[in-house]
Write an enzyme that holds these catalytic residues in place. Sequence first.
Site, PDB file in Angstrom:
ATOM      1  N   ARG A  99       0.872  -1.171   0.000  1.00 51.84           N
ATOM      2  CA  ARG A  99       0.000   0.000   0.000  1.00 51.84           C
ATOM      3  C   ARG A  99       0.909   1.220   0.000  1.00 51.84           C
ATOM      4  O   ARG A  99       1.982   1.206   0.622  1.00 51.84           O
ATOM      5  CB  ARG A  99      -0.885   0.025   1.241  1.00 51.84           C
ATOM      6  CG  ARG A  99      -1.779   1.264   1.279  1.00 51.84           C
ATOM      7  CD  ARG A  99      -2.571   1.366   2.562  1.00 51.84           C
ATOM      8  NE  ARG A  99      -3.403   2.578   2.518  1.00 51.84           N
ATOM      9  CZ  ARG A  99      -3.966   3.109   3.574  1.00 51.84           C
ATOM     10  NH1 ARG A  99      -3.827   2.560   4.761  1.00 51.84           N
ATOM     11  NH2 ARG A  99      -4.682   4.212   3.451  1.00 51.84           N
ATOM     12  N   HIS A 100       0.503   2.274  -0.677  1.00 51.76           N
ATOM     13  CA  HIS A 100       1.301   3.504  -0.672  1.00 51.76           C
ATOM     14  C   HIS A 100       1.560   3.954   0.760  1.00 51.76           C
ATOM     15  O   HIS A 100       0.806   3.642   1.691  1.00 51.76           O
ATOM     16  CB  HIS A 100       0.581   4.612  -1.450  1.00 51.76           C
ATOM     17  CG  HIS A 100      -0.746   4.981  -0.868  1.00 51.76           C
ATOM     18  ND1 HIS A 100      -0.874   5.799   0.235  1.00 51.76           N
ATOM     19  CD2 HIS A 100      -1.996   4.609  -1.216  1.00 51.76           C
ATOM     20  CE1 HIS A 100      -2.153   5.930   0.533  1.00 51.76           C
ATOM     21  NE2 HIS A 100      -2.861   5.215  -0.340  1.00 51.76           N
ATOM     22  N   ASN A 151      -4.217  11.079   4.321  1.00 52.95           N
ATOM     23  CA  ASN A 151      -4.363  10.001   5.301  1.00 52.95           C
ATOM     24  C   ASN A 151      -4.218  10.576   6.706  1.00 52.95           C
ATOM     25  O   ASN A 151      -4.991  10.258   7.609  1.00 52.95           O
ATOM     26  CB  ASN A 151      -3.296   8.920   5.129  1.00 52.95           C
ATOM     27  CG  ASN A 151      -3.433   8.096   3.883  1.00 52.95           C
ATOM     28  OD1 ASN A 151      -2.424   7.668   3.325  1.00 52.95           O
ATOM     29  ND2 ASN A 151      -4.646   7.839   3.414  1.00 52.95           N
ATOM     30  N   GLN A 192      -9.683   9.875  -0.123  1.00 57.07           N
ATOM     31  CA  GLN A 192      -8.912  10.256  -1.309  1.00 57.07           C
ATOM     32  C   GLN A 192      -9.525   9.722  -2.589  1.00 57.07           C
ATOM     33  O   GLN A 192      -9.689  10.448  -3.545  1.00 57.07           O
ATOM     34  CB  GLN A 192      -7.460   9.766  -1.186  1.00 57.07           C
ATOM     35  CG  GLN A 192      -6.692  10.536  -0.154  1.00 57.07           C
ATOM     36  CD  GLN A 192      -5.211  10.239  -0.172  1.00 57.07           C
ATOM     37  OE1 GLN A 192      -4.448  11.012  -0.732  1.00 57.07           O
ATOM     38  NE2 GLN A 192      -4.821   9.144   0.428  1.00 57.07           N
ATOM     39  N   GLY A 193      -9.812   8.437  -2.612  1.00 60.06           N
ATOM     40  CA  GLY A 193     -10.334   7.855  -3.839  1.00 60.06           C
ATOM     41  C   GLY A 193      -9.384   8.095  -4.991  1.00 60.06           C
ATOM     42  O   GLY A 193      -8.199   7.800  -4.905  1.00 60.06           O
ATOM     43  N   ARG A 241       0.498   9.095  -5.385  1.00 57.18           N
ATOM     44  CA  ARG A 241       0.997   8.566  -4.123  1.00 57.18           C
ATOM     45  C   ARG A 241       1.572   7.168  -4.268  1.00 57.18           C
ATOM     46  O   ARG A 241       2.519   6.803  -3.578  1.00 57.18           O
ATOM     47  CB  ARG A 241      -0.080   8.618  -3.043  1.00 57.18           C
ATOM     48  CG  ARG A 241      -1.364   7.851  -3.341  1.00 57.18           C
ATOM     49  CD  ARG A 241      -2.466   8.256  -2.355  1.00 57.18           C
ATOM     50  NE  ARG A 241      -3.715   7.554  -2.517  1.00 57.18           N
ATOM     51  CZ  ARG A 241      -4.712   7.952  -3.292  1.00 57.18           C
ATOM     52  NH1 ARG A 241      -4.589   9.040  -4.039  1.00 57.18           N
ATOM     53  NH2 ARG A 241      -5.838   7.264  -3.339  1.00 57.18           N
ATOM     54  N   GLU A 288      -7.283   3.226  -6.501  1.00 59.01           N
ATOM     55  CA  GLU A 288      -8.149   3.070  -5.337  1.00 59.01           C
ATOM     56  C   GLU A 288      -9.612   3.105  -5.742  1.00 59.01           C
ATOM     57  O   GLU A 288      -9.965   3.580  -6.830  1.00 59.01           O
ATOM     58  CB  GLU A 288      -7.841   4.180  -4.321  1.00 59.01           C
ATOM     59  CG  GLU A 288      -8.596   4.078  -3.009  1.00 59.01           C
ATOM     60  CD  GLU A 288      -8.392   2.785  -2.236  1.00 59.01           C
ATOM     61  OE1 GLU A 288      -8.721   1.690  -2.760  1.00 59.01           O
ATOM     62  OE2 GLU A 288      -7.931   2.864  -1.074  1.00 59.01           O
ATOM     63  N   ILE A 310      -7.901  -0.096   0.115  1.00 59.14           N
ATOM     64  CA  ILE A 310      -9.113  -0.861  -0.187  1.00 59.14           C
ATOM     65  C   ILE A 310      -8.871  -1.785  -1.377  1.00 59.14           C
ATOM     66  O   ILE A 310      -9.304  -2.939  -1.376  1.00 59.14           O
ATOM     67  CB  ILE A 310     -10.323   0.068  -0.430  1.00 59.14           C
ATOM     68  CG1 ILE A 310     -10.534   0.998   0.770  1.00 59.14           C
ATOM     69  CG2 ILE A 310     -11.583  -0.750  -0.714  1.00 59.14           C
ATOM     70  CD1 ILE A 310     -10.667   0.298   2.110  1.00 59.14           C
TER      71      ILE A 310
END
Length: 186
Positions: free
Chosen positions: A10-11, A17, A23-24, A62, A86, A147
Amino acid sequence: MTYPELYILRHGETTWNAENRMQGWLNSPLTLKGEADAARQGAILRGRQLDGFAYLCSPSGRTVQTAGIACAQIAEAVHTDIRLREIGVGDWAGRLRDELPQGTGNDPYMAQYEMAPNGEGIAVLSARCLAFLTDLSGPAVLITHGITSRVIREIVVGPDALSNPSIHGGQGCVYHLKGGVQNLLT
C-alpha cells in the site's frame, strides 16, 4: 482459481491520510512518515528473491511516489495499470471522514465506501480487481491502495486475508501471497 505469487504494497502515508480525508481517485503527496513507510517496504523487498517478477503500480501519484522509493534499487521498470487505482469515492473525494455519514453493520469503515454518492462501490472494484488478476501472467509486485489491496487479497486468499487486525492499513509493510496463503511482512 490459482493466482501467481504476489507481493502487495500500500502507498505510504499521505497528507490526506494524516488528516483522515477520503482520497479515492484524487491525490495527496506522501508525508515524511509516508516516505519512511515506502523505504521500509523497499528494505523488505530487497530481502526477497524477486527474479522474474513484474512491477505494477496504480497510476495515482501517491503510489508512483511509493514505487519510486520502494522499488528504486530492485526494479528495472515499474508499469502502471489503472485497474490498481483506489476505489472511487465520488462526491466524497477530499472530504474529512468525520464530516460524512458513518457506516453501519459489521464493518462501518467499509460501509462508507458503499454509501459514497457517485462512488464506485465494492462490487465494481471487485470486478476490476478480478479482471486485473485474471490477466496476470506471472509473479508480480503490486503497489496499490488500502481498499484495492484488501479486495485483491480477499480474491486471492479468501476471507482469511482480512482476519489481520490491520486490514485497513498496510502502510510500511508488505503482504506476500503464495499458494492461497497470505503472510504479512514487517
